[in-house]
Design an enzyme around this catalytic site. Structure first.
Site, short mmCIF file in Angstrom:
data_model
loop_
_atom_site.label_atom_id
_atom_site.label_comp_id
_atom_site.label_asym_id
_atom_site.label_seq_id
_atom_site.Cartn_x
_atom_site.Cartn_y
_atom_site.Cartn_z
CB SER A 199 -4.27 17.04 108.58
OG SER A 199 -3.31 16.13 108.10
CE LYS A 200 -9.51 13.09 103.08
NZ LYS A 200 -9.05 11.71 103.07
NE ARG A 201 -2.44 16.85 103.32
CZ ARG A 201 -1.75 17.88 103.80
NH1 ARG A 201 -0.44 17.82 103.91
NH2 ARG A 201 -2.38 18.99 104.15
CG ASP A 213 -5.96 9.98 103.63
OD1 ASP A 213 -6.92 9.38 104.17
OD2 ASP A 213 -6.10 11.00 102.92
#
Ligand code: GLU
Length: 507
Positions: free
Chosen positions: A261-263, A266
């Protein structure tokens, strides 16, 4: 007759293109090229609630940067257009009407509130054969009443009528035969009168049919939709030309379980989008592979191997090689861990393969922006000397700044370790010796090395005792390329000046 291979990448413009989507597009591209087929770019924008301005342009720019080209589609043209689904309203409507006329779909007038009430009344409520007769639809209302509601302009949806107890077979190139029973499916909405638009399922299969798509290669998250799609092909009588399915494995988190995921990006510090993305709703900026300094070829090579491999241990492959070697049948069923470090490794490898002159051309503006300059031939020389230490071209300045800026201070630890009481005299002697070397000999890495090393040996000095403080004088720390690569570029005068400065400052 075998049909000409036609595949498509069909994103919905709901935000930035995820790196998994890039891999899907890449596999489609490789497959199309390998079969001398056609690759189509379709925009699936029938869900106006999820439309994000700028997303379509972003996706197009991403593929431009990556070097993935399409034969037809939005912004490319072609004979099967329009390729943006929101521009195909009328086309879909005729197919919705066809299903209604055949009794394979029906109109449903249930309001959101009524549906909500049902959901609270019945656990795991599903709109299907077991419940549809208790709902407000054209199967339960009289013809007159339906006509009345339509005349009043009441909003309705069209639902597919799924008969329970039928076996549906999805023949998937990667997953093999997937069989499910139609009883588990619900009567999915195919069309909404409110906006006159079809839902994903209808638009997707109508377009695949009309655009003569032969293979649907897409992410695993669409596998649950496949049985309904197979059924719709049956309803329309298109089974003979139904595309073959290939559902690609998920990209998984670098650590732990679950979908990337994008998380994760990050959290672990890597991009999940090809280009930097500015979210128009939240204002949030997400990093991109392009802005992080990746070469597009490196990104594609890295992605190609997440879920597929050529069957040997070859890792670095040109696009042409990938086109030759790619096999849908050899794609793995299980998810591929997104090993970000491996992505960096690919970029490092591609950087080593790059022509120094080309890198120098790209690097020169950075140097100029800092108020320095150097001709490209010489710049290519220093790039060549440091590039084995570099993963991204944007690290070149850090590795080469000492060529342009003489050190004003020296790494303390290195000084303690390397600058000995006798260093002053030895470097002083080195300066005297360097003065005797001609500029031409000095500019040659091999010759200057031979001369200086020979001098150290005949002088009876310890090699490290001279070379380490020599480096410290030139660079300010113990890093950098081969020392004579450095001096050849700095030139005799600057080399001597730096040694003298170090002697003055460090004593
Ligand atoms: N519009 C879908 C998406 O956003 C396409 C799925 C498919 O390829 O069928 O990925």
């Amino acid at each position: 007759m075998t049909r000409k291979v036609r595949v498509r990448f069909a994103p919905s413009p709901t935000g930035a293109l995820h790196i998994g989507g890039v891999r899907t597009a890449l596999y489609n591209y490789l497959f199309a090229k390998q079969h001398s087929g056609e690759f189509i770019f379709r925009i699936e924008d029938t869900d106006s609630n999820r439309f994000v301005p700028g997303a379509e342009e972003y996706i197009i720019e991403s593929f431009k940067w990556l070097g993935i080209t399409f034969d037809e589609g939005v912004s490319f043209g072609g004979n099967y257009g329009p390729y943006r689904q929101s521009e195909r309203k009328d086309i879909y409507k005729t197919y919705v009407d066809e299903l209604l006329a055949k009794g394979l779909a029906y109109m449903a007038f249930d309001t959101p509130e009524e549906l909500e009430t049902k959901r609270t009344e019945i656990a795991n409520f599903q709109y299907d054969a077991s419940t549809r007769l208790a709902m407000n639809n054209s199967l339960t209302l009289s013809e007159d009443e339906v006509a009345q509601r339509l005349a009043n302009g009441e909003k309705y949806v069209v639902r597919v009528k799924i008969e329970p107890g039928e076996e549906i077979l999805v023949n998937d190139i990667i997953r093999g035969e997937v069989r499910i029973n139609s009883s588990i499916l619900d009567d999915k909405v195919l069309y909404k009168s409110a906006d006159g638009l079809p839902t994903y399922h209808l638009a997707n299969i109508v377009d695949d049919h009309l655009m003569e798509i032969t293979h649907v290669i897409r992410g695993e998250e669409w596998l649950p939709s496949a049985p309904l799609h197979v059924l719709l092909y049956r309803y329309f009588g298109w089974t003979d030309t139904m595309p073959q399915f290939a559902h690609l494995p998920l990209l998984l988190k670098p650590d732990g379980n679950g979908k990337l995921s994008k998380r994760d990006g990050d959290r672990l510090g890597f991009p999940v989008f090809p280009l930097e993305w500015h979210d128009p709703k939240t204002g949030e900026v997400s990093s991109g592979y392009r802005e992080s300094g990746y070469f597009p070829e490196a990104v594609l090579n890295f992605l190609a191997l997440l879920g597929w491999n050529p069957g040997n241990d070859q890792e670095i492959m040109t696009m042409d090689e990938m086109v030759q070697l790619f096999h849908l049948e050899k794609c793995s069923k299980s998810g591929a861990k997104f090993d970000y470090e491996k992505g960096k490794w690919f970029n490092h490898q591609y950087l080593q393969l790059k022509d120094n002159m080309e890198l120098a051309k790209q690097f020169r503006p950075t140097i100029q922006a800092k108020g320095f300059d150097m001709d490209e031939v010489q710049l290519a020389q220093i790039v060549g000397a440091v590039k084995s230490r570099v993963t991204f071209a944007n690290e070149l300045w850090d590795q080469t700044s000492f060529y342009f800026v003489a050190p004003t201070q020296y790494d303390e630890k290195a000084v303690q370790k390397r600058w000995k009481p006798e260093t002053k005299n030895e470097l002083g002697a080195l300066v005297n010796y360097l003065k005797t070397i001609t500029d031409a000999d000095f500019a040659s890495v091999e010759l200057s090395e031979k001369l200086v090393i020979g001098w150290i040996e005949t002088s009876g000095y310890n090699m490290g005792n001279v070379m380490n403080p020599f480096r410290l004088s030139l660079v300010g720390e113990m890093k950098g390329p081969h020392i004579f690569d450095i001096t050849a570029v700095l030139g005799k005068e600057e080399t001597i000046r730096r040694i003298q400065t170090a002697i003055e400052k460090l004593g």
